[in-house]
Scaffold this active site. Structure first.
Site, mmCIF file in Angstrom:
data_model
loop_
_atom_site.group_PDB
_atom_site.id
_atom_site.type_symbol
_atom_site.label_atom_id
_atom_site.label_comp_id
_atom_site.label_asym_id
_atom_site.label_seq_id
_atom_site.Cartn_x
_atom_site.Cartn_y
_atom_site.Cartn_z
ATOM 1 N N THR A 1 0.816 -1.218 0.000
ATOM 2 C CA THR A 1 0.000 0.000 0.000
ATOM 3 C C THR A 1 0.843 1.259 0.000
ATOM 4 O O THR A 1 0.483 2.255 -0.638
ATOM 5 C CB THR A 1 -0.941 -0.002 1.218
ATOM 6 O OG1 THR A 1 -1.836 -1.113 1.126
ATOM 7 C CG2 THR A 1 -1.748 1.281 1.302
ATOM 8 N N THR B 1 1.053 -4.711 4.216
ATOM 9 C CA THR B 1 0.751 -5.049 5.607
ATOM 10 C C THR B 1 0.070 -6.400 5.779
ATOM 11 O O THR B 1 0.184 -7.011 6.838
ATOM 12 C CB THR B 1 -0.132 -3.960 6.245
ATOM 13 O OG1 THR B 1 -1.372 -3.867 5.525
ATOM 14 C CG2 THR B 1 0.569 -2.615 6.232
ATOM 15 N N ASP B 2 -0.640 -6.883 4.760
ATOM 16 C CA ASP B 2 -1.409 -8.118 4.943
ATOM 17 C C ASP B 2 -0.535 -9.310 5.283
ATOM 18 O O ASP B 2 -0.947 -10.190 6.045
ATOM 19 C CB ASP B 2 -2.240 -8.423 3.691
ATOM 20 C CG ASP B 2 -3.450 -7.521 3.567
ATOM 21 O OD1 ASP B 2 -3.855 -6.925 4.586
ATOM 22 O OD2 ASP B 2 -3.996 -7.408 2.449
ATOM 23 N N ASP C 1 2.939 -8.459 -4.537
ATOM 24 C CA ASP C 1 1.581 -8.158 -4.086
ATOM 25 C C ASP C 1 1.419 -8.867 -2.751
ATOM 26 O O ASP C 1 1.446 -10.089 -2.687
ATOM 27 C CB ASP C 1 0.557 -8.662 -5.103
ATOM 28 C CG ASP C 1 -0.867 -8.299 -4.717
ATOM 29 O OD1 ASP C 1 -1.173 -8.251 -3.505
ATOM 30 O OD2 ASP C 1 -1.686 -8.069 -5.620
ATOM 31 N N SER C 2 1.259 -8.114 -1.678
ATOM 32 C CA SER C 2 1.257 -8.701 -0.339
ATOM 33 C C SER C 2 0.273 -9.853 -0.213
ATOM 34 O O SER C 2 0.576 -10.881 0.394
ATOM 35 C CB SER C 2 0.936 -7.621 0.697
ATOM 36 O OG SER C 2 0.944 -8.136 2.001
ATOM 37 N N ARG D 1 -5.137 -24.563 14.662
ATOM 38 C CA ARG D 1 -5.515 -23.431 15.515
ATOM 39 C C ARG D 1 -6.576 -23.883 16.511
ATOM 40 O O ARG D 1 -7.743 -24.088 16.158
ATOM 41 C CB ARG D 1 -6.008 -22.260 14.674
ATOM 42 C CG ARG D 1 -4.963 -21.728 13.694
ATOM 43 C CD ARG D 1 -5.361 -20.382 13.139
ATOM 44 N NE ARG D 1 -5.345 -19.352 14.188
ATOM 45 C CZ ARG D 1 -5.833 -18.125 14.035
ATOM 46 N NH1 ARG D 1 -6.398 -17.780 12.894
ATOM 47 N NH2 ARG D 1 -5.769 -17.256 15.020
ATOM 48 N N GLN E 1 -6.116 -19.869 18.931
ATOM 49 C CA GLN E 1 -6.868 -18.885 18.173
ATOM 50 C C GLN E 1 -6.866 -17.525 18.877
ATOM 51 O O GLN E 1 -7.151 -16.509 18.247
ATOM 52 C CB GLN E 1 -8.312 -19.358 17.982
ATOM 53 C CG GLN E 1 -8.442 -20.600 17.119
ATOM 54 C CD GLN E 1 -9.880 -21.049 16.951
ATOM 55 O OE1 GLN E 1 -10.813 -20.309 17.241
ATOM 56 N NE2 GLN E 1 -10.072 -22.277 16.483
ATOM 57 N N CYS E 2 -6.536 -17.517 20.159
ATOM 58 C CA CYS E 2 -6.471 -16.255 20.899
ATOM 59 C C CYS E 2 -5.204 -15.504 20.499
ATOM 60 O O CYS E 2 -4.132 -16.104 20.381
ATOM 61 C CB CYS E 2 -6.460 -16.511 22.399
ATOM 62 S SG CYS E 2 -7.935 -17.346 23.015
#
Length: 322
Positions: free
Chosen positions: A17, A93-94, A61-62, A226, A258-259
């Site tokens: 971005t 950032t992704d 491309d992230s 997870r 998952q936390c």
């Protein structure tokens, strides 16, 4: 004003971005955006250090980043490690947290700081966060200890423990604290290459179909599981069968929570006993990003005398607290 007249910093622009402009179909990459901002920062802040720029071609491309892109990035850093004192990497950032963790494992013995940064709003937009993040990353490159870091929203975060925690806010990244630097120890720089491997990330959920777990156990090279909370999973015969199949095929299964904070401790609850019975590796407080990158690393770099589960359980680069 920054200092460091004798320092040399290489900025590697990988995409994301931060270097985009507005178009009819949404934000899209455009050459010259990061280049112009970097030149402006150098001129306005009278940077004493030598700053060079390398633009990856093609840009990453992230959302489409792969382990091969991790290889491209680690190769660029390793090839220039004797020439530059520090590195700044602009990244989407992704998947920035995945790339940061991957570099932690790939660049063993690196004695330079690598600072990843990016933005939630492009440099081409008014009131963006990219300019401040890039400036802060250059400052961090002059002072940070060796390792892989993420500089974002005025925070310098451990690259082996960082995660994207917000989809829109400028303060989009977080990391649980640790006393260890995000660096893999080594007597000299060794670059580990990621090989093509099939790795699945599978979350549990109430009444979730268990067929996908059997498919992964049969077709994947490694699985990230997870779990709920501190390490519980549904009491399912199908899940246990899938985990036993993975164990019989030497397909490592690495469990994480998952936390976003706290991690897991397998064996705390009876509802997670099946994981210990079937050889699932306790990921402790690893992020899913670090677990995924570590699984790819371990599968890509066989080591004599250690099985995959042992290597996944051993600390490498501050990815979990002991």
């Amino acid at each position: 004003m920054f200092c460091g007249a004798d320092m040399k910093i290489l900025v590697i622009h990988t995409g994301g971005t931060i270097g985009m402009v507005r178009s009819a179909s949404g934000f899209a990459p455009q050459t010259g955006v990061v280049e112009a901002e970097l030149a402006r920062i150098i001129a306005e802040d009278r940077l004493a250090a030598q700053i060079d720029l390398r633009v990856l071609d093609p840009l990453i491309d992230s959302a489409n980043a792969t382990p091969e892109d991790w290889n491209r990035l680690s190769q660029n850093i390793a090839q220039q490690a004797e020439t530059y004192d520090a590195f700044v990497v602009t990244h989407g950032t992704d998947t920035m947290a995945y790339s940061a963790a991957a570099l932690c494992f790939a660049l063993q013995g690196l004695d330079r700081p690598v600072i990843l940064t990016g933005s939630m709003l492009p440099l081409s937009e008014p009131e963006n966060d990219g300019a401040a993040n890039l400036r802060a990353a250059l400052g961090a490159a002059l002072t940070a200890e060796a390792g892989i870091w993420v500089q974002f929203a005025d925070k310098l975060l451990n690259g082996g423990r960082v995660r994207k925690s917000h989809s829109r806010a400028f303060d989009a990244f977080a990391a649980e604290p640790t006393a260890r630097a995000p660096r893999r120890d080594g007597a000299g720089l060794i670059r580990h290459v990621y090989q093509p491997r099939e790795v699945a990330i599978l979350p549990v959920a109430p009444a979730i179909s268990m067929d996908v777990f059997a498919f992964a156990a049969r077709h994947c090279d490694g699985v990230i599981l997870r779990c709920y909370g501190s390490g519980t999973v549904p009491n399912s015969a199908k899940l246990e069968t899938a985990l036993l199949l993975a164990q019989s095929r030497d397909v490592p299964v690495l469990a994480v929570s998952q936390c976003p904070e706290g991690g897991i401790t397998l064996g705390t609850y009876a509802a997670g006993a099946v994981l210990k019975r079937t050889g699932v590796v306790d990921g402790r407080d690893m992020t899913v990003e670090a677990a995924y990158a570590k699984m790819h690393h371990v599968l890509s770099t066989p080591a004599a005398g250690q099985n995959l589960a042992e290597r996944l359980a051993a600390p490498l680069a501050s990815e979990f607290n002991d």
